[in-house]
Design a protein around this motif. Structure first.
Motif, PDB file in Angstrom:
ATOM      1  N   VAL A  43       0.784  -1.197  -0.154  1.00  0.00           N
ATOM      2  CA  VAL A  43      -0.064   0.012  -0.019  1.00  0.00           C
ATOM      3  C   VAL A  43       0.972   1.288   0.054  1.00  0.00           C
ATOM      4  N   LEU A  44       1.888   1.252   0.617  1.00  0.00           N
ATOM      5  CA  LEU A  44       2.959   2.303   0.748  1.00  0.00           C
ATOM      6  C   LEU A  44       3.636   2.540  -0.594  1.00  0.00           C
ATOM      7  N   LEU A  45       3.867   1.449  -1.195  1.00  0.00           N
ATOM      8  CA  LEU A  45       4.622   1.543  -2.645  1.00  0.00           C
ATOM      9  C   LEU A  45       3.644   1.982  -3.576  1.00  0.00           C
ATOM     10  N   HIS A  46       2.157   1.642  -3.457  1.00  0.00           N
ATOM     11  CA  HIS A  46       1.409   2.412  -4.229  1.00  0.00           C
ATOM     12  C   HIS A  46       1.118   3.743  -4.007  1.00  0.00           C
ATOM     13  N   ALA A  47       1.259   4.178  -2.799  1.00  0.00           N
ATOM     14  CA  ALA A  47       1.213   5.507  -2.678  1.00  0.00           C
ATOM     15  C   ALA A  47       2.333   6.302  -2.959  1.00  0.00           C
ATOM     16  N   ALA A  48       3.292   5.535  -2.939  1.00  0.00           N
ATOM     17  CA  ALA A  48       4.747   6.369  -3.597  1.00  0.00           C
ATOM     18  C   ALA A  48       4.691   6.604  -4.985  1.00  0.00           C
ATOM     19  N   ARG A  49       4.098   5.764  -5.823  1.00  0.00           N
ATOM     20  CA  ARG A  49       3.984   5.884  -7.128  1.00  0.00           C
ATOM     21  C   ARG A  49       2.776   7.094  -7.348  1.00  0.00           C
ATOM     22  N   MET A  50       1.681   7.129  -6.522  1.00  0.00           N
ATOM     23  CA  MET A  50       0.834   8.240  -6.756  1.00  0.00           C
ATOM     24  C   MET A  50       1.346   9.538  -6.209  1.00  0.00           C
ATOM     25  N   PHE A  51       2.140   9.614  -5.291  1.00  0.00           N
ATOM     26  CA  PHE A  51       2.621  10.828  -4.814  1.00  0.00           C
ATOM     27  C   PHE A  51       3.630  11.385  -5.670  1.00  0.00           C
ATOM     28  N   ALA A  52       4.549  10.327  -6.124  1.00  0.00           N
ATOM     29  CA  ALA A  52       5.875  10.706  -7.324  1.00  0.00           C
ATOM     30  C   ALA A  52       4.961  11.436  -8.538  1.00  0.00           C
ATOM     31  N   GLU A  53       4.002  10.849  -9.192  1.00  0.00           N
ATOM     32  CA  GLU A  53       3.462  11.290 -10.100  1.00  0.00           C
ATOM     33  C   GLU A  53       2.874  12.632  -9.980  1.00  0.00           C
ATOM     34  N   ALA A  54       2.082  12.841  -8.775  1.00  0.00           N
ATOM     35  CA  ALA A  54       1.579  14.424  -8.357  1.00  0.00           C
ATOM     36  C   ALA A  54       2.671  15.190  -8.161  1.00  0.00           C
ATOM     37  N   THR A  55       3.952  14.779  -7.685  1.00  0.00           N
ATOM     38  CA  THR A  55       4.920  15.617  -7.236  1.00  0.00           C
ATOM     39  C   THR A  55       5.805  16.164  -8.184  1.00  0.00           C
ATOM     40  N   LEU A  56       6.213  15.178  -8.917  1.00  0.00           N
ATOM     41  CA  LEU A  56       7.251  15.314 -10.229  1.00  0.00           C
ATOM     42  C   LEU A  56       6.838  16.390 -11.114  1.00  0.00           C
ATOM     43  N   PRO A  57       7.530  17.395 -11.615  1.00  0.00           N
ATOM     44  CA  PRO A  57       7.393  18.455 -12.484  1.00  0.00           C
ATOM     45  C   PRO A  57       6.860  17.762 -13.687  1.00  0.00           C
ATOM     46  N   ALA A  58       6.058  18.695 -14.451  1.00  0.00           N
ATOM     47  CA  ALA A  58       5.453  17.857 -15.619  1.00  0.00           C
ATOM     48  C   ALA A  58       6.453  17.398 -16.844  1.00  0.00           C
ATOM     49  N   ASP A  59       7.426  18.252 -16.925  1.00  0.00           N
ATOM     50  CA  ASP A  59       8.296  17.673 -17.957  1.00  0.00           C
ATOM     51  C   ASP A  59       9.599  17.324 -17.514  1.00  0.00           C
ATOM     52  N   SER A  60      10.164  15.863 -17.761  1.00  0.00           N
ATOM     53  CA  SER A  60      11.330  15.537 -17.145  1.00  0.00           C
ATOM     54  C   SER A  60      12.626  16.090 -17.975  1.00  0.00           C
ATOM     55  N   GLN A  61      12.253  16.709 -19.182  1.00  0.00           N
ATOM     56  CA  GLN A  61      13.368  17.336 -20.072  1.00  0.00           C
ATOM     57  C   GLN A  61      14.720  16.288 -20.051  1.00  0.00           C
ATOM     58  N   GLY A  62      14.417  15.069 -20.283  1.00  0.00           N
ATOM     59  CA  GLY A  62      15.457  14.179 -20.429  1.00  0.00           C
ATOM     60  C   GLY A  62      16.299  13.658 -19.306  1.00  0.00           C
ATOM     61  N   ARG A  63      15.758  14.010 -18.093  1.00  0.00           N
ATOM     62  CA  ARG A  63      16.530  13.637 -16.913  1.00  0.00           C
ATOM     63  C   ARG A  63      15.664  12.390 -16.136  1.00  0.00           C
TER      64      ARG A  63
END
Length: 152
Positions: A43-63
Motif C-alpha cells: 500500500v505504501l509502494l502504491h502511494a509512493a507511485r501516486m505521490f511521485a506522479e503528483a509531485t514530479l514536474p510536468a516535463d522531465s526534460q530528459g532527466r
C-alpha cells in the motif's frame, strides 16, 4: 556523555529492494524500498507511485527520478528525488504512520533523510556522475545501474 548530546541508537544495515524503473508521468523513475525488516507495505509502494506522479514536474526534460519508500521504526517515509538540472537534485519528503501508510503528510522544512535513505541517495549521485557527467551522457546506463543490496 556530554550534556545535551543524543543517546546513541543501534545501527545495522537495511536491505534495499529494487522494484525496477517505471514511467511516472514523463519521468523514468527508479523505485526503491527500505525496511527495518522485510519490505515496505505494498500500500505504501502504491502511494509512493501516486505521490511521485503528483509531485514530479510536468516535463522531465530528459532527466530521471528515484523514489524511496521506507518502513522504519517510528513511521513510513517517502522520498521523491528528481534531477532538476544536470547537477542539481531536488527532494520532496513525506511520512505516514506505520498503521496508516496512505495518511501521508510532508516532513518539516529542511528535513533531508535518515542515514539509510541518504546512503541510497549517495549511490544514485555516484551513478549519475558516472553515467551523465563523465564522457558521453547515457541515461539508460544510469537507469539500469543496480543499487547495493543493503545500505548502512
Amino acid at each position: 556523555m556530554h550534556p545535551g548530546r543524543m543517546q546513541p541508537t543501534s545501527h545495522s544495515p537495511r536491505p534495499v529492494t529494487h522494484y525496477g524503473v517505471e514511467m511516472l508521468g514523463t519521468w523514468p523513475t527508479k523505485l526503491y524500498g527500505l525496511a527495518v525488516e522485510g519490505e515496505p507495505d505494498p500500500v505504501l509502494l502504491h502511494a509512493a507511485r501516486m505521490f511521485a506522479e503528483a509531485t514530479l514536474p510536468a516535463d522531465s526534460q530528459g532527466r530521471a527520478a528515484f523514489v524511496i519508500a521506507h518502513r522504519a521504526r517510528p513511521a513510513n517515509f517517502l522520498l521523491i528525488y528528481w534531477w532538476s538540472s544536470d547537477v542539481d537534485l531536488s527532494l520532496a519528503y513525506f511520512r505516514s504512520p506505520l498503521d496508516q501508510p496512505t495518511a501521508i503528510t510532508p516532513m518539516p522544512a529542511f528535513a533531508t533523510g535518515c542515514v539509510w535513505e541518504l546512503a541510497l541517495a549517495e549511490n544514485e549521485r555516484v551513478a549519475w556522475v558516472r553515467h551523465l557527467l563523465t564522457g558521453e551522457p547515457d541515461l539508460e546506463a544510469y537507469l539500469n545501474e543496480a543499487p547495493p543490496g543493503e545500505v548502512r
